[in-house]
Design an enzyme around this catalytic site. Sequence first.
Site, mmCIF file in Angstrom:
data_model
loop_
_atom_site.group_PDB
_atom_site.id
_atom_site.type_symbol
_atom_site.label_atom_id
_atom_site.label_comp_id
_atom_site.label_asym_id
_atom_site.label_seq_id
_atom_site.Cartn_x
_atom_site.Cartn_y
_atom_site.Cartn_z
ATOM 1 N N GLU A 87 0.842 -1.202 0.000
ATOM 2 C CA GLU A 87 0.000 0.000 0.000
ATOM 3 C C GLU A 87 0.876 1.251 0.000
ATOM 4 O O GLU A 87 1.995 1.216 0.511
ATOM 5 C CB GLU A 87 -0.834 0.015 1.290
ATOM 6 C CG GLU A 87 -2.211 -0.592 1.165
ATOM 7 C CD GLU A 87 -3.241 0.413 0.654
ATOM 8 O OE1 GLU A 87 -2.880 1.349 -0.088
ATOM 9 O OE2 GLU A 87 -4.415 0.254 1.020
ATOM 10 N N ASP A 88 0.350 2.342 -0.503
ATOM 11 C CA ASP A 88 1.087 3.598 -0.418
ATOM 12 C C ASP A 88 1.035 4.160 1.005
ATOM 13 O O ASP A 88 2.047 4.531 1.579
ATOM 14 C CB ASP A 88 0.569 4.633 -1.436
ATOM 15 C CG ASP A 88 -0.938 4.823 -1.412
ATOM 16 O OD1 ASP A 88 -1.641 4.154 -0.608
ATOM 17 O OD2 ASP A 88 -1.439 5.650 -2.203
ATOM 18 N N PHE A 93 -1.926 15.938 4.607
ATOM 19 C CA PHE A 93 -2.202 15.322 3.313
ATOM 20 C C PHE A 93 -0.938 15.392 2.466
ATOM 21 O O PHE A 93 -0.396 16.471 2.242
ATOM 22 C CB PHE A 93 -3.373 16.001 2.604
ATOM 23 C CG PHE A 93 -3.868 15.170 1.450
ATOM 24 C CD1 PHE A 93 -4.772 14.130 1.670
ATOM 25 C CD2 PHE A 93 -3.409 15.392 0.167
ATOM 26 C CE1 PHE A 93 -5.211 13.334 0.617
ATOM 27 C CE2 PHE A 93 -3.845 14.598 -0.895
ATOM 28 C CZ PHE A 93 -4.753 13.568 -0.668
HETATM 29 P P1 IMP Z 1 -7.713 4.733 4.179
HETATM 30 O O1 IMP Z 1 -8.740 3.788 3.653
HETATM 31 O O2 IMP Z 1 -8.335 5.945 4.812
HETATM 32 O O3 IMP Z 1 -6.677 4.085 5.067
HETATM 33 O O4 IMP Z 1 -7.013 5.374 2.937
HETATM 34 C C1 IMP Z 1 -6.097 4.719 2.181
HETATM 35 C C2 IMP Z 1 -5.974 5.366 0.825
HETATM 36 O O5 IMP Z 1 -6.354 6.749 0.823
HETATM 37 C C3 IMP Z 1 -4.541 5.333 0.391
HETATM 38 O O6 IMP Z 1 -4.232 4.134 -0.275
HETATM 39 C C4 IMP Z 1 -4.433 6.568 -0.478
HETATM 40 O O7 IMP Z 1 -4.785 6.270 -1.815
HETATM 41 C C5 IMP Z 1 -5.446 7.534 0.104
HETATM 42 N N1 IMP Z 1 -4.803 8.497 1.014
HETATM 43 C C6 IMP Z 1 -4.864 8.562 2.347
HETATM 44 N N2 IMP Z 1 -4.148 9.563 2.855
HETATM 45 C C7 IMP Z 1 -3.586 10.177 1.784
HETATM 46 C C8 IMP Z 1 -2.686 11.298 1.646
HETATM 47 O O8 IMP Z 1 -2.233 11.951 2.602
HETATM 48 N N3 IMP Z 1 -2.339 11.599 0.370
HETATM 49 C C9 IMP Z 1 -2.770 10.924 -0.719
HETATM 50 N N4 IMP Z 1 -3.601 9.864 -0.634
HETATM 51 C C10 IMP Z 1 -4.001 9.500 0.615
#
Ligand code: IMP
Length: 181
Positions: free
Chosen positions: A101-102, A155
């Site tokens: 994951e990123d 972000f």
């Molecule tokens: P989660 O489901 O809220 O954990 O979000 C995961 C996904 O949201 C990541 O795989 C990213 O694609 C996106 N995401 C969350 N935070 C960021 C950020 O700070 N920058 C860019 N994408 C983000």
Amino acid sequence: MADKGRTHLKTLIRRSAIQKRVREVAQQITKDFKGERVHLVGVLKGACIFLSDLIREIDLEVSLDFIAVSSYGKDKQSSGQVRVLKDLDSSIEGLNVILVEDILDTGLTLSYLQRILLQRRPRVLKVAALLDKPSRRLIKDIRGDYIGFPIPNEFVVGYGLDYAERYRNLKDVCILSLPPE
Ligand code: IMP
Ligand code: MG
């Protein structure tokens, strides 16, 4: 890099620090799975840059697949709704799967992915993420096994991460600040 209007980027993690840390994470994976094969599953699209650097530093037999899930779109907030847009090409049954994951943010995406992938009976399912925003977690038990950098609640974009599909090509991870709407 200044942008149009009042959008600003501030470097958070430099390219050289990312490279060093990615190598360390790959070495840890190599050690943990010594003598075994690992199957990397990249979560499109954000993980593609991290994954392509990581895989070349892993000294094991490695195979690769991708899954795509719905993302934020143009929004900075998670909708909480996760949907598979592109499924895996092949079975993961019996494999040592490392989901790549990123970033781990609320944990909603990962908790969904873990649920659907565990149903397919991999031998193990581990999680590697370049970045982790632990303070944003909505799902308590969600954690990564291999984390590049814990970061504050900002972000970020670059090194694969986007805002409305932009900035993925930045070499550094940068904090993006947008003007208030
Ligand atoms: P989660 O489901 O809220 O954990 O979000 C995961 C996904 O949201 C990541 O795989 C990213 O694609 C996106 N995401 C969350 N935070 C960021 C950020 O700070 N920058 C860019 N994408 C983000
Ligand atoms: Mg995204």
